[in-house]
Design a protein around this motif. Structure first.
Motif, short mmCIF file in Angstrom:
data_model
loop_
_atom_site.label_atom_id
_atom_site.label_comp_id
_atom_site.label_asym_id
_atom_site.label_seq_id
_atom_site.Cartn_x
_atom_site.Cartn_y
_atom_site.Cartn_z
N ASP A 55 -28.37 29.12 46.62
CA ASP A 55 -27.94 29.56 45.29
C ASP A 55 -29.05 30.43 44.68
N ILE A 56 -29.08 31.69 45.11
CA ILE A 56 -30.08 32.64 44.61
C ILE A 56 -29.52 33.31 43.37
N ARG A 57 -30.29 33.25 42.30
CA ARG A 57 -29.85 33.83 41.03
C ARG A 57 -30.83 34.90 40.57
N LEU A 58 -30.30 35.91 39.92
CA LEU A 58 -31.11 37.03 39.44
C LEU A 58 -30.82 37.28 37.97
N THR A 59 -31.87 37.28 37.17
CA THR A 59 -31.76 37.67 35.77
C THR A 59 -32.48 39.01 35.60
N ILE A 60 -31.74 40.00 35.13
CA ILE A 60 -32.32 41.32 34.86
C ILE A 60 -32.64 41.40 33.37
N ILE A 61 -33.88 41.72 33.06
CA ILE A 61 -34.29 41.91 31.67
C ILE A 61 -34.64 43.38 31.50
N GLY A 62 -33.81 44.11 30.78
CA GLY A 62 -34.07 45.53 30.66
C GLY A 62 -33.14 46.22 29.68
N ARG A 63 -33.61 47.32 29.19
CA ARG A 63 -32.84 48.12 28.23
C ARG A 63 -31.80 48.94 28.98
N THR A 64 -30.57 48.94 28.49
CA THR A 64 -29.54 49.80 29.07
C THR A 64 -29.63 51.20 28.47
N ILE A 65 -29.28 52.19 29.30
CA ILE A 65 -29.30 53.59 28.86
C ILE A 65 -27.96 54.19 29.27
N ARG A 66 -26.90 53.68 28.68
CA ARG A 66 -25.55 54.00 29.13
C ARG A 66 -25.18 55.46 28.90
N ASP A 67 -25.66 56.05 27.82
CA ASP A 67 -25.32 57.45 27.55
C ASP A 67 -25.89 58.38 28.62
N ALA A 68 -27.09 58.07 29.09
CA ALA A 68 -27.75 58.94 30.07
C ALA A 68 -27.23 58.69 31.49
N TYR A 69 -26.90 57.43 31.80
CA TYR A 69 -26.50 57.07 33.17
C TYR A 69 -25.22 56.23 33.15
N PRO A 70 -24.11 56.81 32.71
CA PRO A 70 -22.87 56.01 32.58
C PRO A 70 -22.36 55.47 33.91
N GLU A 71 -22.40 56.28 34.97
CA GLU A 71 -21.88 55.84 36.26
C GLU A 71 -22.73 54.71 36.83
N LEU A 72 -24.04 54.81 36.67
CA LEU A 72 -24.93 53.75 37.14
C LEU A 72 -24.62 52.43 36.45
N HIS A 73 -24.41 52.47 35.15
CA HIS A 73 -24.15 51.24 34.41
C HIS A 73 -22.80 50.62 34.79
N VAL A 74 -21.81 51.46 35.07
CA VAL A 74 -20.52 50.94 35.53
C VAL A 74 -20.70 50.22 36.86
N LEU A 75 -21.48 50.82 37.76
CA LEU A 75 -21.72 50.21 39.07
C LEU A 75 -22.46 48.88 38.93
N VAL A 76 -23.48 48.86 38.08
CA VAL A 76 -24.23 47.62 37.86
C VAL A 76 -23.31 46.55 37.28
N ASP A 77 -22.50 46.92 36.31
CA ASP A 77 -21.56 45.96 35.70
C ASP A 77 -20.60 45.39 36.74
N ASN A 78 -20.08 46.26 37.61
CA ASN A 78 -19.12 45.81 38.62
C ASN A 78 -19.77 44.87 39.64
N LEU A 79 -21.00 45.19 40.04
CA LEU A 79 -21.70 44.33 41.00
C LEU A 79 -22.01 42.97 40.38
N MET A 80 -22.40 42.96 39.12
CA MET A 80 -22.68 41.69 38.46
C MET A 80 -21.41 40.86 38.36
N ALA A 81 -20.29 41.51 38.10
CA ALA A 81 -19.02 40.79 38.00
C ALA A 81 -18.66 40.11 39.32
N LYS A 82 -19.01 40.75 40.44
CA LYS A 82 -18.72 40.18 41.75
C LYS A 82 -19.59 38.96 42.06
#
Length: 396
Positions: A229-256
């Motif tokens: 049971d490996i868990r990862l907590t990411i602590i960081g500022r989102t920059i959605r306006d600059a990197y919208p596609e990256l944030h969508v990908l991160v969101d989708n991977l976290m959902a999985k």
């Protein structure tokens, strides 16, 4: 060095504490403790000139272990021979006269500036051309300084290359590595815990070079391959306006991940401490840095860190407590996570190394900066006067 004029116009507008703001605050605080008077200054657009920061801005400056300063009423009329330090990244710097080094030179001051990196140029595909030109204007400033203090050998070589390549003067340079101390948090040794969960923490803003996608995928692969049971907590500022596609990908991977991977964006010091106190190790996925503060800050807390084996991180990570891998190769990240998650003895050994290892304090960093400025005074002594002094002392 009795006093320095200290450029902090960006930090006093930001009530948070990124790496550059931490450097700006902690250096000022430790210079102050050494007995140096700090005169905090900024570009004042309303007055179209340089001024002392306001009382409200001084409160922001004092946050996160910054200096507590009694502000003078006004700048001295005569600044000739005084030192000015520029510890910040100043972008944009487009208002005529707002170049702090040029302004200081016009006053007859001596100038020292901290150089961080050429990351905007190295990742130019992520920036609009006009933004890159704003950084170029800032980098040209270093050609006019008396002394430049890069934060790593890589940042030093990058700066020297860029200035020379673009036909600019190369000033005196002395690399001064940053500190990894977390003010207010004592060095600690992680105690061995009995748990079936392996907790990783990754600190860094969500942007391409921080490599969160590869780290998340590596965690998912490690979970599947080991059953741990490996868990990862990411602590960081989102920059959605600059990197919208990256944030969508991160969101989708976290959902999985079904809750195994979470993102915490607005985290105060107390919450940050709580998250890291429950961590077994950290992973810093960035493959391109000017320094790599999260690596040393992990070691300060007694936490092993999985990090890159190149860039400036390759300079600061060796010495114990780190697992250095090629962060551009996802399978290498997966292997490193599996190694720590399934090898208690290896994890315990790395934890002990992290706890024993010396990590530079901000007081030591301030000493290095102060010494560099003193060395600069000696290095700039004209040869004629050096020889005259030598002959006089020899009675020749």
């Amino acid at each position: 060095m009795n006093r320095v004029f200290y450029w902090c116009g960006l930090t006093v507008t930001q009530p948070f504490n990124t790496g550059i703001q931490r450097v700006t605050r902690c250096l000022a605080a430790e210079l102050q403790k050494r007995g140096t008077e700090i005169i905090p200054i900024k570009w004042n657009a309303r007055k179209n000139g340089v001024s002392i920061i306001s009382g409200k801005e001084a409160e922001i400056f004092a946050a996160y272990s910054g200096p507590n300063i009694s502000l003078p009423d006004r700048l001295p009329m005569n600044l000739k021979g005084e030192w000015m330090i520029v510890p910040e990244v100043i972008v944009p710097m487009v208002v005529p006269g707002s170049n702090p080094v040029r302004w200081a030179n016009d006053q007859g001051m001596k100038t020292a500036a901290i150089f961080y990196d050429l990351i905007p140029l190295k990742t130019a595909t992520d920036l609009h051309a006009k933004h890159l030109e704003l950084f170029a204007e800032y980098w040209r400033m270093f050609a006019e300084a008396d002394l430049v203090l890069p934060i790593s050998k890589e940042s030093e070589s990058d700066m020297v290359w860029w200035l020379g390549h673009n036909g600019h003067h190369i000033p005196e340079v002395k690399t001064v590595y940053l500190a990894g101390e977390l003010p207010g948090i004592p060095r600690s040794a992680k105690s061995k815990k009995e748990s079936e969960t392996f907790n990783l923490v990754s600190v860094g803003s969500i942007e391409p070079r921080k490599n969160h996608v590869a780290v998340i995928r590596a965690v998912l692969d490690a979970r599947e391959q080991t059953g741990v049971d490996i868990r990862l907590t990411i602590i960081g500022r989102t920059i959605r306006d600059a990197y919208p596609e990256l944030h969508v990908l991160v969101d989708n991977l976290m959902a999985k991940s079904n809750g195994a991977i979470t993102l915490r964006e607005s985290v105060g010091d107390e919450e940050m401490n709580d998250i890291l106190s429950d961590a077994d190790a950290t992973v810093f996925g960035s493959w391109l840095e000017g320094f790599g503060l999260p690596v040393l800050e992990s070691l300060w807390r007694g936490l092993p860190c999985i990090c890159h084996n190149g860039s400036s991180i390759g300079e600061i990570a060796p010495g114990g407590g780190t697992v250095m891998v090629d962060m551009t190769a996802q399978d290498r990240i997966t292997d490193a996570i599996i190694e720590l998650a399934t090898s208690p003895d290896q994890l315990e050994e790395l934890t002990a190394e992290a706890s024993r290892r010396h990590v530079k304090t901000w007081a030591e960093y301030a000493d290095d900066v102060a010494n560099a400025l003193e060395i600069e005074k000696i290095d700039h002594t004209p040869f004629y006067f050096m020889m005259t002094d030598y002959l006089l002392r020899r009675n020749l």
